[in-house]
Write a protein that holds these residues in place. Structure first.
Motif, PDB file in Angstrom:
ATOM      1  N   HIS A 163      -6.555  -1.519   0.666  1.00  0.00           N
ATOM      2  CA  HIS A 163      -6.586  -2.179   1.791  1.00  0.00           C
ATOM      3  C   HIS A 163      -5.886  -3.501   1.961  1.00  0.00           C
ATOM      4  O   HIS A 163      -5.136  -3.641   3.067  1.00  0.00           O
ATOM      5  CB  HIS A 163      -8.014  -2.219   2.149  1.00  0.00           C
ATOM      6  CG  HIS A 163      -8.274  -2.523   3.501  1.00  0.00           C
ATOM      7  ND1 HIS A 163      -7.966  -1.919   4.793  1.00  0.00           N
ATOM      8  CD2 HIS A 163      -8.968  -3.785   4.248  1.00  0.00           C
ATOM      9  CE1 HIS A 163      -8.118  -2.412   5.901  1.00  0.00           C
ATOM     10  NE2 HIS A 163      -9.004  -3.566   5.464  1.00  0.00           N
ATOM     11  N   ILE A 164      -6.076  -4.298   1.119  1.00  0.00           N
ATOM     12  CA  ILE A 164      -5.468  -5.701   1.013  1.00  0.00           C
ATOM     13  C   ILE A 164      -3.899  -5.623   0.972  1.00  0.00           C
ATOM     14  O   ILE A 164      -3.314  -6.171   1.716  1.00  0.00           O
ATOM     15  CB  ILE A 164      -5.917  -6.330   0.076  1.00  0.00           C
ATOM     16  CG1 ILE A 164      -7.439  -6.716   0.651  1.00  0.00           C
ATOM     17  CG2 ILE A 164      -5.210  -7.797  -0.059  1.00  0.00           C
ATOM     18  CD1 ILE A 164      -8.204  -7.644  -0.577  1.00  0.00           C
ATOM     19  N   GLY A 171      -2.087  -3.187   1.871  1.00  0.00           N
ATOM     20  CA  GLY A 171      -1.407  -2.538   3.210  1.00  0.00           C
ATOM     21  C   GLY A 171      -1.327  -3.613   4.044  1.00  0.00           C
ATOM     22  O   GLY A 171      -0.588  -3.638   5.169  1.00  0.00           O
ATOM     23  N   ILE A 172      -2.430  -4.627   4.155  1.00  0.00           N
ATOM     24  CA  ILE A 172      -2.298  -5.705   5.068  1.00  0.00           C
ATOM     25  C   ILE A 172      -1.233  -6.812   4.854  1.00  0.00           C
ATOM     26  O   ILE A 172      -0.257  -7.108   5.967  1.00  0.00           O
ATOM     27  CB  ILE A 172      -3.659  -6.547   5.412  1.00  0.00           C
ATOM     28  CG1 ILE A 172      -4.600  -5.718   5.768  1.00  0.00           C
ATOM     29  CG2 ILE A 172      -3.496  -7.764   6.166  1.00  0.00           C
ATOM     30  CD1 ILE A 172      -5.979  -6.443   5.694  1.00  0.00           C
ATOM     31  N   LEU A 173      -0.994  -6.921   3.683  1.00  0.00           N
ATOM     32  CA  LEU A 173       0.051  -7.974   3.139  1.00  0.00           C
ATOM     33  C   LEU A 173       1.315  -7.400   3.108  1.00  0.00           C
ATOM     34  O   LEU A 173       2.427  -8.000   3.145  1.00  0.00           O
ATOM     35  CB  LEU A 173      -0.359  -8.676   1.806  1.00  0.00           C
ATOM     36  CG  LEU A 173      -1.599  -9.461   1.891  1.00  0.00           C
ATOM     37  CD1 LEU A 173      -1.874  -9.860   0.546  1.00  0.00           C
ATOM     38  CD2 LEU A 173      -1.517 -10.592   2.866  1.00  0.00           C
ATOM     39  N   GLY A 174       1.551  -6.025   2.806  1.00  0.00           N
ATOM     40  CA  GLY A 174       2.860  -5.650   2.842  1.00  0.00           C
ATOM     41  C   GLY A 174       3.370  -5.783   1.382  1.00  0.00           C
ATOM     42  O   GLY A 174       4.631  -5.335   1.140  1.00  0.00           O
ATOM     43  N   ILE A 175       2.830  -6.179   0.339  1.00  0.00           N
ATOM     44  CA  ILE A 175       3.086  -6.394  -1.100  1.00  0.00           C
ATOM     45  C   ILE A 175       1.956  -5.782  -2.002  1.00  0.00           C
ATOM     46  O   ILE A 175       0.846  -5.800  -1.489  1.00  0.00           O
ATOM     47  CB  ILE A 175       3.394  -7.752  -1.445  1.00  0.00           C
ATOM     48  CG1 ILE A 175       2.170  -8.727  -1.236  1.00  0.00           C
ATOM     49  CG2 ILE A 175       4.532  -8.281  -0.717  1.00  0.00           C
ATOM     50  CD1 ILE A 175       2.514 -10.386  -1.506  1.00  0.00           C
ATOM     51  N   SER A 176       2.411  -5.512  -3.272  1.00  0.00           N
ATOM     52  CA  SER A 176       1.561  -5.394  -4.193  1.00  0.00           C
ATOM     53  C   SER A 176       0.711  -6.523  -4.921  1.00  0.00           C
ATOM     54  O   SER A 176       1.113  -7.361  -4.814  1.00  0.00           O
ATOM     55  CB  SER A 176       2.197  -4.394  -5.369  1.00  0.00           C
ATOM     56  OG  SER A 176       2.894  -5.105  -6.116  1.00  0.00           O
ATOM     57  N   SER A 177      -0.619  -6.066  -5.413  1.00  0.00           N
ATOM     58  CA  SER A 177      -1.387  -7.049  -6.231  1.00  0.00           C
ATOM     59  C   SER A 177      -0.412  -7.521  -7.498  1.00  0.00           C
ATOM     60  O   SER A 177      -0.498  -8.617  -7.738  1.00  0.00           O
ATOM     61  CB  SER A 177      -2.614  -6.394  -6.673  1.00  0.00           C
ATOM     62  OG  SER A 177      -2.268  -5.173  -7.557  1.00  0.00           O
ATOM     63  N   GLU A 178       0.336  -6.844  -7.792  1.00  0.00           N
ATOM     64  CA  GLU A 178       1.104  -7.191  -9.093  1.00  0.00           C
ATOM     65  C   GLU A 178       2.054  -8.260  -8.655  1.00  0.00           C
ATOM     66  O   GLU A 178       2.376  -9.422  -9.213  1.00  0.00           O
ATOM     67  CB  GLU A 178       2.036  -6.098  -9.609  1.00  0.00           C
ATOM     68  CG  GLU A 178       1.015  -4.963 -10.501  1.00  0.00           C
ATOM     69  CD  GLU A 178       0.600  -3.950  -9.395  1.00  0.00           C
ATOM     70  OE1 GLU A 178       0.693  -3.845  -8.413  1.00  0.00           O
ATOM     71  OE2 GLU A 178      -0.436  -3.496 -10.176  1.00  0.00           O
TER      72      GLU A 178
END
Length: 344
Positions: free
Chosen positions: A29-30, A32-39
């Motif tokens: 979900h996050i 998708g908001i930021l438009g970047i991956s957690s990595e």
């Protein structure tokens, strides 16, 4: 690198960790908001678009139901999750050196926020100015202020005093939290965000300073600063030119000529940055006015002249609009505070 202002990923990552670790949101979900991956977010050099960062804050308020979330997160002192700037600041030699580093490096933290420092008699005022109102984010500003003061009290001295806090936004309904954290008078809806602390702190050494750590991290951070392309420099140039041209009354044509452009071009460039000439000129005069009146070196008529006002009455009206009190009352109050400090 995007042409839009960005923030360091460290603040975004801290908010992400809070939301996921407490079950308020999934990482997908996050992302998708930021438009970047957690990595990507884990990369210490990662930058996040300001509008995406601010959008995550608004989502966080909805998910947690806690309007004071920014203040609460700012109170968490976790050295493992602090950004490079904080480690450099708290390994500086003195509070004055730490403040210089904070001012110099803040562009790495959030390019949408400009920092200014002014001296007002026995006080230092630090101002967080957001030229583009669309990029002002109340919870992020809350976290920034809360973290700055909480960390200063943790790493420097637990009783560091804040004398005044002014907030650009209107009262969000949790005034008691501001008063608990900052322990000083709080004023909302002032148009700019700033806090004051005693100038006597500047010479104080930092108790946990490490010159080696400071030097090593500064080398890396200076490289990051060089990678950031200059942004919103027209506003900064206008401020500097207005300062140099005082006591002449700020004049847009004179400033535009000094910048080798037409008035219309200057207006267009400032508008693109979310600024106006009138606001910049008034900000410069206000900062100088607070300094001159508080210090008491010049008579009020002289101060009016130094700031480009045609007469004392015009200056007095402007000063009351800026501060809510007359210059005479403001000066008397600062004299009383100095006398009280000396008596203590």
């Amino acid at each position: 690198m995007t042409d839009s202002p960005t923030v360091s990923a460290s603040g975004t990552l801290a908010l992400t960790h809070y939301l996921t670790s407490r079950g308020f949101a999934s990482q997908d979900h996050i992302d998708g908001i930021l438009g970047i991956s957690s990595e990507e977010l884990e990369d210490p050099d990662c930058r996040v678009a300001v509008h995406s960062h601010n959008q995550l804050w608004q989502e966080a308020l909805l998910l947690t139901g806690d309007p004071a979330l920014g203040l609460r997160l700012g109170e968490i002192v976790d050295p493992d999750r602090m950004g490079l700037m904080s480690h450099i600041v708290f390994n500086s030699d003195t509070i004055e050196h730490a403040l210089e580093e904070y001012m110099r490096l803040h562009r790495l933290v959030n390019e949408a926020v400009h920092l200014y420092q002014t001296r007002e008699g026995d006080r230092i005022r630090v101002t967080w100015h957001v030229p583009d109102p669309a990029l002002y984010c109340t919870p992020d500003m809350d976290r920034t202020l809360s973290a700055a003061v909480t960390r200063a009290r943790h790493f420097i001295h637990p009783r560091l005093a804040i004398e005044q806090l002014s907030l650009a936004h209107e009262d969000p309904g949790y005034r008691a939290h501001y008063e608990r954290i900052f322990q000083c008078p709080v004023t909302f809806g002032t148009g700019e965000t700033s806090l004051c602390f005693p100038a006597r702190y500047l010479d104080s050494p930092l108790p946990h300073r490490n010159p080696y750590v400071h030097s090593a991290l500064t080398t890396h951070v200076n490289r990051l600063l060089r990678q950031l392309r200059p942004r919103k420099t027209v506003s900064e140039r206008v401020r500097r030119i207005v300062q140099k041209q005082l006591p002449r009354t700020p004049d847009v044509d004179r400033v535009a000529s000094a910048m080798h452009m037409s008035r219309q071009t200057l207006y267009r460039k400032l508008k693109k940055e979310g600024e106006s000439f009138q606001n910049l000129a008034e900000t410069v005069r206000r900062e100088r006015a607070l300094q001159y009146v508080a210090e008491g070196e010049y008579g009020l008529t002289e101060v009016a002249f130094l700031l480009g006002f045609s007469e004392l009455s015009a200056f007095s009206r402007a000063f009351k609009r800026w501060t809510g009190e007359s210059p005479g009352h403001y000066r008397a109050r600062h004299r009383e505070e100095r006398a009280s400090t000396m008596a203590d």
